[in-house]
Design a protein around this motif. Structure first.
Motif, short mmCIF file in Angstrom:
data_model
loop_
_atom_site.label_atom_id
_atom_site.label_comp_id
_atom_site.label_asym_id
_atom_site.label_seq_id
_atom_site.Cartn_x
_atom_site.Cartn_y
_atom_site.Cartn_z
N GLU A 9 0.98 -1.21 0.11
CA GLU A 9 0.03 0.02 -0.17
C GLU A 9 0.85 1.24 0.00
N ARG A 10 1.94 1.30 -0.77
CA ARG A 10 2.86 2.47 -0.84
C ARG A 10 2.69 2.72 -2.17
N TYR A 11 1.52 3.47 -2.72
CA TYR A 11 1.02 3.40 -3.95
C TYR A 11 2.15 4.49 -4.73
N ALA A 12 2.39 5.64 -4.14
CA ALA A 12 3.24 6.59 -4.80
C ALA A 12 4.51 6.07 -4.96
N GLU A 13 5.17 5.02 -4.32
CA GLU A 13 6.36 4.45 -4.66
C GLU A 13 6.23 3.49 -5.85
N ALA A 14 5.29 2.78 -5.76
CA ALA A 14 4.68 1.91 -6.72
C ALA A 14 4.80 2.52 -8.11
N GLU A 15 3.95 3.64 -8.11
CA GLU A 15 3.87 4.41 -9.42
C GLU A 15 5.17 4.56 -10.02
N GLU A 16 5.79 5.05 -9.06
CA GLU A 16 7.59 5.79 -9.52
C GLU A 16 8.16 4.57 -9.96
N CYS A 17 8.09 3.13 -9.26
CA CYS A 17 8.91 2.07 -10.03
C CYS A 17 8.28 1.68 -11.27
N ILE A 18 7.13 1.76 -11.12
CA ILE A 18 6.33 0.92 -12.57
C ILE A 18 6.60 2.15 -13.79
N ARG A 19 6.41 3.39 -13.33
CA ARG A 19 6.68 4.14 -14.57
C ARG A 19 8.12 4.28 -15.06
N GLU A 20 9.08 4.17 -14.14
CA GLU A 20 10.69 4.12 -14.64
C GLU A 20 10.71 2.91 -15.38
N ARG A 70 11.58 3.00 -24.38
CA ARG A 70 12.79 3.27 -25.35
C ARG A 70 13.35 1.95 -25.91
N LEU A 71 13.18 0.66 -25.46
CA LEU A 71 13.63 -0.39 -26.14
C LEU A 71 12.38 -0.97 -26.96
N LYS A 72 11.15 -0.11 -27.33
CA LYS A 72 10.33 -0.77 -28.02
C LYS A 72 9.74 -2.13 -27.81
N ASP A 73 9.81 -2.49 -26.34
CA ASP A 73 9.38 -3.79 -25.88
C ASP A 73 7.94 -3.67 -25.67
N ARG A 74 7.11 -4.26 -26.40
CA ARG A 74 5.56 -4.19 -26.61
C ARG A 74 4.98 -4.89 -25.34
N PRO A 75 5.60 -5.96 -25.45
CA PRO A 75 4.95 -6.97 -24.06
C PRO A 75 5.27 -6.22 -22.48
N GLY A 76 6.58 -5.48 -22.56
CA GLY A 76 6.95 -4.93 -21.57
C GLY A 76 6.42 -3.45 -21.29
N VAL A 77 5.84 -2.72 -22.20
CA VAL A 77 5.02 -1.73 -22.19
C VAL A 77 3.74 -2.24 -21.74
N ALA A 78 3.18 -3.11 -22.20
CA ALA A 78 1.67 -3.64 -21.86
C ALA A 78 1.78 -4.12 -20.15
N GLN A 79 2.86 -4.64 -19.69
CA GLN A 79 2.86 -5.05 -18.43
C GLN A 79 2.94 -3.88 -17.54
N CYS A 80 3.61 -2.88 -18.01
CA CYS A 80 3.74 -1.66 -16.96
C CYS A 80 2.58 -0.97 -16.94
N LEU A 81 1.66 -1.02 -18.19
CA LEU A 81 0.27 -0.29 -18.33
C LEU A 81 -0.52 -1.25 -17.22
N GLY A 106 0.38 -2.92 -14.68
CA GLY A 106 0.82 -2.35 -13.29
C GLY A 106 0.07 -1.12 -12.86
N LEU A 107 0.37 -0.24 -13.76
CA LEU A 107 -0.25 1.27 -13.40
C LEU A 107 -1.93 1.09 -13.35
N GLY A 108 -2.44 0.09 -14.13
CA GLY A 108 -3.73 -0.30 -13.98
C GLY A 108 -4.32 -0.63 -12.60
N VAL A 109 -3.52 -1.47 -12.22
CA VAL A 109 -3.69 -2.23 -10.69
C VAL A 109 -3.86 -1.12 -9.69
N CYS A 110 -2.64 -0.48 -9.75
CA CYS A 110 -2.31 0.49 -8.81
C CYS A 110 -3.44 1.34 -8.94
#
Length: 880
Positions: A788-799, A806-817, A819-823
């Motif tokens: 429940e440390r949501y601000a830190e969570a968003e900071e990690c996932i946004r990084e 930058r890598l154009k890693d589509r699965p990675g981008v989707a995974q991060c989205l 995570g942000l959705g769950v947060c």
């Protein structure tokens, strides 16, 4: 003032002399009255200063007149130095400078003429801020190109007895007092008693001409704008068989109404067994067509050009020049009048010396190809076999000559269905030889371009054909011939100039990529097989495979880290360091450009049954996965596994099984993923490759985890971790630590998850593996959500999200989205959560669902079914 009056009388009266010789004598005598400045060395009194200046101006005009007569009589060697001295003494006298250029050129000192012009041009710019006048510029250009000189300055003496007619019309004398030399034509167009004709010698229009509507429109626009500032020259270039002649003839007929005074045609024979036509020969043909009796044709090319341009002055004539060699062959055949136009075609690049509008002709579009085939073979026949017709046009490479051959074959065999010819052409080994019918011969057409290449260029073209790839960057050509990339680019440009390769675009480093037409490739490969040793061809191909392997490994290392597998170190061809340094800044952009070529190389290497085939397949598979090309990766790896097993290459088999295990996990085939990775680990151990075996175990553990068998997964992870701490590379070790952290996270053991994730991130900080680093950051963010440390969570996932973008890693981008959705959902922002999860789903949807798609759909389902007050207790879905 007696001398002054005598001088004025002679200086103006020489124009009434019966010949240039008499005029030269009179002017020489007139200038003989001068023994220095007017009224001596002292400045003249103010009262007569203006008259003195007038006399001096008249003297200079007489000097210019005398120089011009002397040049017309062929006295360049005797007077050239005097002309140069006078021109330099009076740089504001433009006519003197023009005469200096003519004199130097006529005396065989053209280089000095060009230098003198440049010096004068700089003086005008520095002193007056202006440029040389148009007449001087045209003289300079003619000398530069070694063309006949324009205007009245003719080199070479006329007959000494030739009478000089005094001008009856004062307007015939220009502002400088220059009287143009006599020309053979009268104002009405008669030439020594012959009325100029209106020739109509275009070849017949092409009855079955098809397509090219936009090209015909563009050519018409250019030709009909011929009455502008200068002559309109339209140059059509393109490879053999692309239809340059047909288009030229058709366009000429379509625009003949705009040129009522005639149309001239000449085949300049730039290709063929005969020597190219000379300007002297073509001008003779044109002059006879214009009505000049053969016995009256001038004896030199220069004089014929003068007569030709005089005849066409003020007339609207279209000149069609077919099969030109180069600009030098064309320039003497250009009319001098802006009322005329020229349409010229060539396999070479034209227009540098003629300021031509250039149309680079390509193959037909598919619709146009079908249209042409229909006109030749018959509409009903083609329409009844749509699929076969489309395949046939593709086999022809949409090349008009090949389509005409195919159509002619069908027309000659009315009982043949289209599919029969398609079947005949499917065998590439014989296709190029079958593209022949009567005088139509594709192979012969390509040969005409090939035969004029030097030895190295022929070798390069043959090896490009033998390599069988759709596009070629310069570093592949360098590997094929073992030359520098600078030399390779020079050679590819020469093949481009010969219309044997096409420009396909630019590579990641900004260098040109080249494409070879299918029929040219088949032709080149046939020659390679017949003219080169098999060992030489194989060595060249292996070097090409090696350079692609070297760069693809660099791209993989710059994204997922150093490859997890090991294998035989097959030969690499190291690319230029500038390419490598640029590649690692954006490896996926490089891969997007090279993907299709690399896939073709894998297929070609597989036919050669060399280890580079499975090595490339393995190295490329994670990059394909990042682009969501799962089926392509899977099919390629299955073929690589078959090859490795057939050749009993156990290390190759182990490596391919490891990659296939990862592909199976992506497709949610977890049992197969476990089996392949376990088999891979066993084979690696047999060869003493403990690090590779431990990596395969870690991927088997991941498959167990995704399957939900957390106990077995943790046991296998622990076994792999122990081996990786002893033998493994850092990337595999960090991967294993992250996987163990995910198990503890999903089991709610947050402190254990924290410890393993921190260890994984510490390892990633020591290596270059940005994709793995992003995944570790993502799971640290998911841990913060559970805490429940949501601000830190968003900071990690946004990084992590920034790294994946930058890598154009589509699965990675989707995974991060995801995570942000769950947060967002845990924080109560259901609308933002829905938007982010739907965006993530759009990135990963496949015909066959992957585990990432399953995880995102699970999160969406839970979002829709969970009441707002329970959103803080949603479980985290499993994902790698």
């Amino acid at each position: 003032m007696i001398d002054a009056e005598r001088f004025r009388s002679a200086a103006s009266g020489w124009r009434q002399c019966r010949s240039d010789v008499e005029g030269r004598a009179m002017l020489s005598a007139a200038l003989g009255f001068w023994r220095g400045p007017v009224l001596g060395e002292d400045p003249p009194p103010e009262a007569c200063a203006a008259q003195c200046r007038g006399l001096e101006a008249t003297r200079l005009t007489a000097v210019e007149d005398l120089f011009e007569l002397q040049l017309a009589l062929g006295d360049e060697p005797q007077v050239v130095d005097q002309v140069v001295e006078s021109a330099k003494a009076y740089p504001l006298r433009e006519r003197l400078t023009e005469l200096m250029l003519v004199a130097l050129h006529g005396a065989g000192r053209s280089a000095e003429a060009l230098q003198a012009y440049e010096a004068w041009r700089h003086w005008l710019r520095d002193e007056l801020g202006t440029e040389p006048p148009a007449r001087a510029q045209q003289l300079h250009l003619a000398i530069l190109r070694d063309e006949p000189l324009p205007f009245a300055y003719k080199i070479g003496a006329p007959s000494e007895q030739a009478p000089r007619e005094a001008p009856s019309d004062p307007s015939a004398v220009d502002a400088e007092g220059v009287v143009p030399l006599p020309v053979p034509a009268t104002e009405s167009g008669d030439v020594e008693g012959f009325r100029v004709g209106s020739p109509r010698n275009l070849p017949p229009d092409i009855a079955d001409f098809s397509g090219r509507r936009e090209e015909v429109r563009q050519i018409s626009t250019w030709l009909r704008g011929a009455d502008g500032d200068g002559i309109s020259v339209v140059a059509i270039t393109g490879p053999g068989g692309v239809g340059k002649t047909a288009l030229s003839i058709h366009a000429a007929h379509r625009n003949s109404d705009a040129f009522p005074d005639g149309q001239l045609f000449a085949n300049l024979q730039g290709l063929g067994e005969r020597e190219p036509a000379t300007a002297f020969e073509v001008l003779g043909k044109f002059l006879r067509a214009l009505g000049i009796d053969g016995s009256r044709l001038p004896d030199t090319t220069s004089d014929r050009t003068d007569m030709y341009r005089t005849l066409l002055a003020q007339r609207r004539v279209l000149v069609l020049l077919d099969n030109a060699v180069d600009d030098e062959q064309v320039v003497p055949l250009l009319p001098g009048s802006s009322s005329c136009a020229v349409l010229v075609n060539s396999r070479g690049r034209l227009g540098a010396l003629t300021a031509a509008h250039t149309l680079n002709l390509d193959v037909l579009e598919r619709r146009e190809a079908v249209e042409l085939l229909t006109k030749i073979a018959g509409g009903a026949r083609v329409a009844s076999e749509t699929e076969a017709t489309l395949e046939l046009t593709q086999q022809c490479g949409y090349l008009p000559l090949a389509l005409r051959v195919a159509g002619a074959k069908l027309a000659a065999k009315p009982h043949w269905p289209v599919r029969r010819l398609v079947h005949l052409f499917r065998d590439e080994r014989s296709r190029i030889n079958n593209f022949s019918h009567g005088y139509l011969d594709v192979k012969a057409s390509i040969w005409l371009s090939y035969r004029d290449l030097n030895g190295d260029l022929k070798t390069l073209l043959r090896r490009l054909g033998n390599l069988d790839v759709p596009e070629v960057p310069i570093w592949v050509a360098a590997a094929l011939l073992e030359v520098s990339i600078i030399r390779a680019e020079e050679m590819l440009e020469q093949l481009f100039d010969a219309q044997l390769v096409e420009v396909a675009g630019q590579d990641f480093c900004g260098s040109t990529r080249y494409r070879i037409h299918d029929l040219v490739r088949i032709f080149a490969n046939d020659l390679a097989v017949s003219e080169e040793l098999d060992s030489d061809l194989e060595a060249a191909r292996v070097r090409a495979y090696g350079v692609w392997l070297d760069l693809t490994e660099t791209a993989e290392s710059a994204t997922v880290g150093k490859a997890h597998h090991v294998g035989p170190q097959t030969p690499r061809w190291t690319a230029d360091s500038r390419i490598t340094k640029r590649l690692i800044t954006d490896p996926m952009s490089w891969f997007e450009i090279e993907e299709q070529a690399i896939l073709a190389v894998v297929r070609r290497a597989r036919r050669d049954r060399v280890p580079q085939a499975w090595e490339l397949a393995c190295v490329i598979s994670p990059l394909l996965t990042m682009r969501r090309h799962f089926d392509v990766a899977r099919d390629m790896l299955e073929a690589a596994l078959t090859q490795a097993r057939e050749e009993q290459d156990r290390e190759g088999e182990a490596t391919v099984l490891f990659r296939l295990g990862g592909a199976d996990a992506d497709r949610t085939e977890y049992d197969s993923a476990v089996r392949r990775n376990m088999e891979s680990a066993h084979l690696f151990r047999e060869h003493g490759e403990e690090a590779a075996a431990a990596t395969a175990l870690a991927y088997a553990a991941m498959a167990y985890r995704l399957q939900g068998d957390l106990v077995r997964s943790l046991n296998v992870y622990d076994e792999a971790l122990a081996q990786l701490r002893l033998h493994g590379n850092a990337v595999s070790l960090a991967f294993c630590l992250r996987g163990i952290a995910q198990i503890h996270l999903n089991a709610g053991r947050h402190s254990e998850a924290e410890s393993y994730l921190r260890d994984a991130l510490d390892v990633y900080d020591t290596v270059s593996a940005p994709q793995g680093h992003a995944q570790a950051l993502f799971w640290q963010g998911m841990l913060r959500i559970e805490q429940e440390r949501y601000a830190e969570a968003e900071e990690c996932i946004r990084e992590a999200h920034l790294i994946c973008q930058r890598l154009k890693d589509r699965p990675g981008v989707a995974q991060c989205l995801r995570g942000l959705g769950v947060c967002s959902l845990r924080r109560g922002d259901r609308e933002r959560a829905r938007r982010l999860l739907q965006e993530a789903l759009a990135l990963v949807q496949q015909p066959r669902p992957t585990f990432m798609e399953v995880a995102i759909r699970q999160s969406l389902s839970e979002l829709q079914s969970t009441p707002l007050e329970q959103t803080g207790s949603l479980p985290l879905p499993y994902a790698s």
